[in-house]
Scaffold this active site. Structure first.
Site, PDB file in Angstrom:
ATOM      1  N   ASN A  16       7.882  39.999 -26.540  1.00 50.38           N
ATOM      2  CA  ASN A  16       8.547  41.175 -25.830  1.00 50.38           C
ATOM      3  C   ASN A  16       7.620  42.652 -26.391  1.00 50.38           C
ATOM      4  OD1 ASN A  16       9.786  43.895 -25.358  1.00 50.38           O
ATOM      5  ND2 ASN A  16      11.921  42.588 -26.417  1.00 50.38           N
ATOM      6  N   ARG A  66       9.054  40.439 -21.049  1.00 45.63           N
ATOM      7  CA  ARG A  66       9.984  41.064 -21.164  1.00 45.63           C
ATOM      8  C   ARG A  66       9.455  42.088 -20.327  1.00 45.63           C
ATOM      9  NH1 ARG A  66      14.502  44.531 -24.749  1.00 45.63           N
ATOM     10  NH2 ARG A  66      15.495  45.283 -22.815  1.00 45.63           N
ATOM     11  N   HIS A 111      18.105  47.074 -18.992  1.00 41.30           N
ATOM     12  CA  HIS A 111      19.277  45.986 -20.272  1.00 41.30           C
ATOM     13  C   HIS A 111      19.647  44.905 -19.025  1.00 41.30           C
ATOM     14  CE1 HIS A 111      20.148  49.211 -23.270  1.00 41.30           C
ATOM     15  NE2 HIS A 111      19.205  49.103 -22.928  1.00 41.30           N
ATOM     16  N   ARG A 127      19.319  59.109 -26.751  1.00 39.96           N
ATOM     17  CA  ARG A 127      18.627  60.177 -25.195  1.00 39.96           C
ATOM     18  C   ARG A 127      20.266  60.789 -24.602  1.00 39.96           C
ATOM     19  NH1 ARG A 127      16.778  53.993 -23.040  1.00 39.96           N
ATOM     20  NH2 ARG A 127      16.227  53.719 -24.779  1.00 39.96           N
ATOM     21  N   GLU A 166      18.233  37.983 -25.353  1.00 36.80           N
ATOM     22  CA  GLU A 166      17.790  38.696 -24.354  1.00 36.80           C
ATOM     23  C   GLU A 166      16.451  37.651 -24.124  1.00 36.80           C
ATOM     24  OE1 GLU A 166      17.730  42.026 -25.553  1.00 36.80           O
ATOM     25  OE2 GLU A 166      17.219  42.777 -23.590  1.00 36.80           O
TER      26      GLU A 166
END
Ligand code: ADP
Length: 395
Positions: free
Chosen positions: A7, A91, A180, A239, A383
């Site tokens: 990742n 990823r 996600h 965010r 993940e």
């Protein structure tokens, strides 16, 4: 089969080596400050002591080599040779409309990742650098790209469309993609298994530093809160989530700043940090609120309210809900947040087992009462395992 999961961020590289025989993690770690002063690799082999390497990492290529060295190290390693690694799963943030499933990396795939740089300016370039560094360090080994957009790509078109002139969809593929995806796919899939109901209607609240929410039926996504980019939807650490686009024009005009600068503010200086002025970290803002900071309290209230509002709209979208599952850093570890959100959901027949809720920090647990009409669940996301499973499937 052993799968190395990568990742890559702009200045970091997280990895896990997973043995697919029993899905166990052999080692994991992170390279930080790649391309800057003070680069450091922290390697954690399972069952052995942590190993820290402070060494210059001018680029991701050097970082990948250091990871391979650590994995094969006589004392701290977990494999004798890189030959034991069957494949590498990466990823990757964005693949536009081209790929909706994980795919073996080819020159065409790399071109798509490159073509999507403007859709994922922070992530896609780093993801591609990571892929190319692995190709160079382990020639001939299969690399698999697992896209963060994959789960949300298959939502019905009515959920994907922005109500703007259709030509922009046709010309530029402007639509909602969702992110996600690997986490939502994993957590909704595990929730379906836990419920033992194949067509279960599930809402997954992935609340970490980034935050998003998805609705799925039988593990198939029907709506998700992030959009063309990961900016839309819930209030996040930095965010804003949903805003009226006219806010951009107003602030740009009054503050004499460009749209790019404004987007930077919406991505990096908004959310919990923007409202509270304290921090982007949930724990800091929560503490400030407890200490009486009113803006921190307002940030907390706005953050939770937005989640509750989305749960209501996704319940309507699916005409019901069987389970609401909390995951990621905040979702797994903040009983107060889970309770405050569930307090909005009495109309759905949600009943929280408050004692159970208080004591759950990251273990898979049903935290609603047996009488609750909707199950409320905490389920840790994974993940890396989801990426490894997708990779193993393809090789
Ligand atoms: P990301 O992967 O998006 O960087 P994470 O899923 O790791 O984010 O979540 C980070 C967030 O989780 C931070 O806001 C942090 O405050 C919060 N968090 C981590 N541990 C806890 C905890 N024990 N209690 C409450 N919040 C926590």
């Amino acid at each position: 089969m052993k799968v190395l999961v990568m990742n890559c961020g702009s200045s970091s590289l997280k990895y896990q080596l997973i043995d697919m025989e029993n899905e166990s993690v052999l080692a994991k770690g992170i390279c930080e400050r790649i391309g800057a002063d003070g680069s450091v690799l922290t390697h954690k082999p399972t069952g052995k002591d942590k190993y820290v390497v402070e060494q210059a990492m001018p680029d991701h290529g050097v970082a990948v080599q250091l990871v391979l060295d650590a994995l094969q190290d006589k004392e701290h390693g977990v494999i004798e040779s890189a030959d034991e690694i069957t494949a590498i799963g990466h990823r990757v943030l964005h693949a536009g409309t081209i790929y909706s499933d994980a795919t073996l990396v080819t020159e065409d795939v790399k071109k798509v990742v490159r073509d999507c740089f403007d859709l994922g300016p922070l992530h896609n370039p780093a993801n591609l650098i990571g892929i190319e560094a692995c190709e160079k360090a382990m020639p001939g080994k299969p690399n698999v790209a697992v896209f963060d957009t994959a789960f949300g790509m298959n939502i019905p078109k009515k959920a994907a469309m922005y109500a703007i002139p259709y030509e922009y969809y046709e010309k530029y593929s402007i639509r909602r993609y969702g992110f996600h995806g690997t986490s939502h796919m994993f957590v909704s899939g595990e929730t379906v298994k836990l419920l033992g109901k194949e067509d279960a209607k599930v809402i997954v609240c992935h609340i970490g530093n980034g935050a998003s929410i998805s609705a799925s039926i039988g593990g198939k996504c029907v709506d998700t809160s992030m959009g063309l980019t990961p900016l839309e939807g819930l209030v996040m650490g930095t965010r804003s989530g949903d805003v009226d686009p006219a806010v951009l024009q107003f602030i740009c005009n009054h503050e004499d700043i460009s749209v790019d600068e404004m987007l930077n503010i919406l991505n990096k200086k908004s959310g919990l940090l923007g409202i509270s002025g304290v921090s982007s970290d949930f724990r800091d803002v929560r503490q400030a609120a407890v200490d009486g900071n009113e803006r921190a309290q307002l940030a907390m209230d706005t953050y939770k309210y937005r989640v509750a509002k989305y749960i209501g709209s996704y319940t309507a979208a699916m005409n019901g809900v069987d389970a609401i599952t909390f995951t990621a850093g905040v979702g797994e570890n903040a009983p107060d947040l889970r309770k405050d959100i569930c307090d909005y959901l009495g109309y759905l027949g949600v009943e929280l087992d408050e004692e159970k809720n208080e004591n759950v920090h990251g273990e898979t647990t049903v935290i609603s009462t047996p009488e609750s009409k909707v199950k409320v669940i905490v389920l840790p996301t994974n993940e890396e395992l989801a990426i490894a499973r997708e990779t193993a499937k393809l090789v």
